[in-house]
Design a protein around this motif. Structure first.
Motif, short mmCIF file in Angstrom:
data_model
loop_
_atom_site.label_atom_id
_atom_site.label_comp_id
_atom_site.label_asym_id
_atom_site.label_seq_id
_atom_site.Cartn_x
_atom_site.Cartn_y
_atom_site.Cartn_z
N PRO A 104 28.20 38.62 39.35
CA PRO A 104 29.05 39.52 38.56
C PRO A 104 30.07 38.78 37.70
CG PRO A 104 29.59 39.67 40.91
CD PRO A 104 28.36 38.82 40.80
N ILE A 105 30.48 37.59 38.12
CA ILE A 105 31.46 36.83 37.33
C ILE A 105 30.82 36.40 36.01
CG2 ILE A 105 32.95 34.77 37.31
CD1 ILE A 105 33.69 36.68 39.56
N ARG A 106 29.61 35.81 36.12
CA ARG A 106 28.95 35.35 34.90
C ARG A 106 28.51 36.53 34.04
NH1 ARG A 106 25.21 30.97 37.74
NH2 ARG A 106 25.97 32.05 39.59
N LYS A 107 28.12 37.65 34.69
CA LYS A 107 27.74 38.84 33.91
C LYS A 107 28.93 39.35 33.10
CE LYS A 107 24.64 41.46 34.31
NZ LYS A 107 23.58 41.71 33.33
N ARG A 108 30.12 39.31 33.72
CA ARG A 108 31.31 39.76 32.99
C ARG A 108 31.64 38.81 31.85
NH1 ARG A 108 35.96 42.72 36.63
NH2 ARG A 108 35.15 44.79 36.21
N GLY A 109 31.41 37.51 32.08
CA GLY A 109 31.63 36.53 31.02
C GLY A 109 30.73 36.81 29.83
N ILE A 110 29.45 37.10 30.11
CA ILE A 110 28.50 37.41 29.02
C ILE A 110 28.97 38.67 28.29
CG2 ILE A 110 26.13 38.18 28.54
CD1 ILE A 110 25.26 36.47 31.00
N PHE A 111 29.40 39.68 29.07
CA PHE A 111 29.85 40.93 28.46
C PHE A 111 31.05 40.67 27.55
CE2 PHE A 111 32.62 44.65 28.33
CZ PHE A 111 31.73 45.62 27.90
N ARG A 141 27.94 48.03 35.45
CA ARG A 141 27.53 46.81 36.15
C ARG A 141 28.72 45.93 36.48
NH1 ARG A 141 21.68 44.43 34.18
NH2 ARG A 141 20.57 45.69 35.67
N GLY A 142 29.76 46.00 35.65
CA GLY A 142 30.96 45.22 35.93
C GLY A 142 31.84 45.85 37.00
N LEU A 143 31.90 47.19 37.01
CA LEU A 143 32.85 47.86 37.90
C LEU A 143 32.31 48.10 39.31
CD1 LEU A 143 34.37 50.56 35.48
CD2 LEU A 143 35.42 48.42 36.25
N LEU A 144 31.02 48.44 39.42
CA LEU A 144 30.49 48.81 40.74
C LEU A 144 30.60 47.71 41.79
CD1 LEU A 144 27.30 51.06 40.48
CD2 LEU A 144 29.30 51.41 41.92
N PRO A 145 30.39 46.42 41.42
CA PRO A 145 30.53 45.38 42.45
C PRO A 145 31.94 45.29 43.02
CG PRO A 145 29.31 44.52 40.57
CD PRO A 145 29.85 45.87 40.16
N LYS A 146 32.93 45.92 42.37
CA LYS A 146 34.28 45.99 42.96
C LYS A 146 34.51 47.35 43.62
CE LYS A 146 36.37 42.88 39.58
NZ LYS A 146 37.15 41.88 40.26
N MET A 147 33.98 48.41 43.00
CA MET A 147 34.25 49.76 43.52
C MET A 147 33.54 50.02 44.85
SD MET A 147 33.93 52.03 40.08
CE MET A 147 35.28 52.22 38.91
N GLN A 201 26.50 45.68 55.79
CA GLN A 201 26.98 44.48 55.10
C GLN A 201 25.96 43.99 54.09
OE1 GLN A 201 30.10 43.37 55.39
NE2 GLN A 201 30.34 45.16 56.68
N ARG A 202 24.69 44.18 54.43
CA ARG A 202 23.63 43.78 53.49
C ARG A 202 23.66 44.69 52.24
NH1 ARG A 202 19.44 45.95 50.66
NH2 ARG A 202 18.27 44.21 49.84
N LEU A 203 23.92 46.00 52.47
CA LEU A 203 24.03 46.92 51.32
C LEU A 203 25.19 46.48 50.41
CD1 LEU A 203 23.63 50.59 52.65
CD2 LEU A 203 21.90 49.10 51.67
N LEU A 204 26.28 46.06 51.05
CA LEU A 204 27.46 45.64 50.29
C LEU A 204 27.16 44.37 49.48
CD1 LEU A 204 31.03 45.71 51.67
CD2 LEU A 204 30.26 43.74 50.42
N GLN A 205 26.50 43.42 50.13
CA GLN A 205 26.15 42.17 49.44
C GLN A 205 25.20 42.46 48.28
OE1 GLN A 205 27.89 39.80 49.99
NE2 GLN A 205 26.90 37.83 49.82
N TYR A 206 24.32 43.43 48.49
CA TYR A 206 23.41 43.84 47.43
C TYR A 206 24.21 44.35 46.23
CZ TYR A 206 19.70 46.28 44.94
OH TYR A 206 18.83 46.70 43.97
N GLU A 207 25.19 45.23 46.48
CA GLU A 207 25.96 45.80 45.35
C GLU A 207 26.71 44.71 44.59
OE1 GLU A 207 25.50 48.52 43.73
OE2 GLU A 207 24.32 49.16 45.42
N ARG A 208 27.15 43.67 45.31
CA ARG A 208 27.85 42.58 44.61
C ARG A 208 26.91 41.78 43.72
NH1 ARG A 208 30.98 40.95 49.57
NH2 ARG A 208 33.05 41.80 49.26
#
Ligand code: FAD
Length: 312
Positions: free
Chosen positions: A275-282, A190-196, A262-269
């Motif tokens: 994703p920023i707050r998710k990484r903070g929780i992690f 979940r942390g890596l895919l929004p960048k990959m 672009q919508r697919l990309l925004q979805y993955e983010r």
């Protein structure tokens, strides 16, 4: 129970049968009226679906838009206008403690994360194959810089595949006999895919370059006047016809340039939350569960050469 308020963002809400509402943990005393979980049919009176503008009109050709013409996923805001939820559809009611235990105790984190990890893997695999196909079609994967970028996204893909396997291999069985995939590899996905995923899309844009923006339409191929020029000037590397090259570049453009892509990309983010707050929780969970013993071990026995300095 009566619910009033709004919920973002509901993918495919207009075609769903039921909607389930629950929240990430993090409730504090005083948040009682938000500490809810329930499921209701989408046609429940008072539940409104406010959709974004459609990106597709249903009339575009398969040839010109092989993905966008077929796979639009509508997004919407759900508005609860004093919706009556029958008690037998309520899982949590004004209960802060239970709402905070929902994720750790029910698998509401891991099971959807496994499903979305599999989905993300397939999507990244598709984007990687499209990038490789574009490069091969025009023969630019003979260049080292292109190979390096394609290898980067292929290695991202293989990392996600490996993480999913680890999540499955390290599963535990709950007391109810449910196989629970492991938390750390799934949260890592979940942390890596929004960048990959955005990077894979960027590689398609870089490798496809200007060719992505000059494809003729299917109607142009059917024009006697234009067909000769198109067959002359749109060919790919040796052995790739103009029709084949243009078809592949149209597929790539749907994925990396069209509003659909672009919508697919925004979805993955964002599909799983910020994703920023998710990484903070992690990080905070990881820190709590990871004693830094290797550092202590590395410093064990270290002392100043001048022993007297220790007492100063
Ligand atoms: C295409 C798409 C489909 C989706 N589908 C669903 C779905 O089916 N179901 C569902 O429940 N949700 C879905 N989501 C919604 C998703 O949960 C939200 O987009 C996500 O929670 C982020 O909230 P937001 O978009 O309101 O961003 P905001 O919270 O407005 O954040 C905007 C920006 O500000 C930054 N930011 C905001 N607050 C903070 C903070 N406190 N600290 C640090 N940075 C901050 C964020 O990092 C972000 O870059 C979907 C989203 C998208 C884009």
């Amino acid at each position: 129970m009566v619910v009033r308020g709004a919920k973002m963002l509901a993918t495919l809400a207009p075609v769903t049968d039921e909607v389930i509402i629950y929240s990430f943990p993090g409730f504090a005393p005083g948040d009682e009226k938000y500490a809810l979980a329930f499921a209701i049919p989408i046609e429940t009176p008072g539940l409104r679906i406010i959709c974004r503008e459609p990106m597709q009109d249903g009339k575009r050709s398969f040839f010109d838009h092989p993905l966008a013409s077929r796979f639009e996923e509508m997004d919407a805001l759900l508005v609860f206008d004093d919706v009556v939820v029958p008690w037998d559809r309520v899982f949590l009611y004004n209960n802060v403690e239970a709402a905070n235990k929902l994720y750790p105790m029910t698998g509401a984190g891991q099971q959807p994360a496994h499903q979305s990890g599999v989905r993300g893997l397939v999507k990244l695999e598709f984007a990687t194959q499209v990038a490789m196909k574009v490069a091969d079609t025009i023969g630019v994967d003979a260049y080292l810089n292109v190979q390096e970028q394609l290898a980067e996204i292929a290695q991202s893909l293989e990392s996600i595949r490996a993480l999913l396997k680890v999540a499955e291999y390290e599963h535990t069985m709950t007391e109810h006999g449910e196989a629970m995939p492991a938390y750390v590899p799934l949260e890592t996905i979940r942390g890596l895919l929004p960048k990959m995923y955005p990077r894979a899309i960027e590689v398609i844009q870089i490798v496809g370059a200007g060719g992505l923006l000059m494809s003729p339409t299917g109607a142009d191929f059917e024009s006697d006047e234009l067909r000769g020029s198109i067959d002359n000037y749109y060919v790919g590397r040796e052995g790739i016809s103009s029709l084949e090259r243009v078809s592949i570049f149209k597929l790539a453009w749907d994925l990396c340039g069209e509003a659909f892509g672009q919508r697919l990309l925004q979805y993955e983010r964002y599909y799983t939350g910020d994703p920023i707050r998710k990484r903070g929780i992690f990080y905070n969970n990881y820190k709590r569960q990871t004693p830094l013993t290797m550092v202590d071990e590395a410093l064990k026995g270290a002392q100043l050469d001048n022993k007297e300095a220790l007492t100063n």
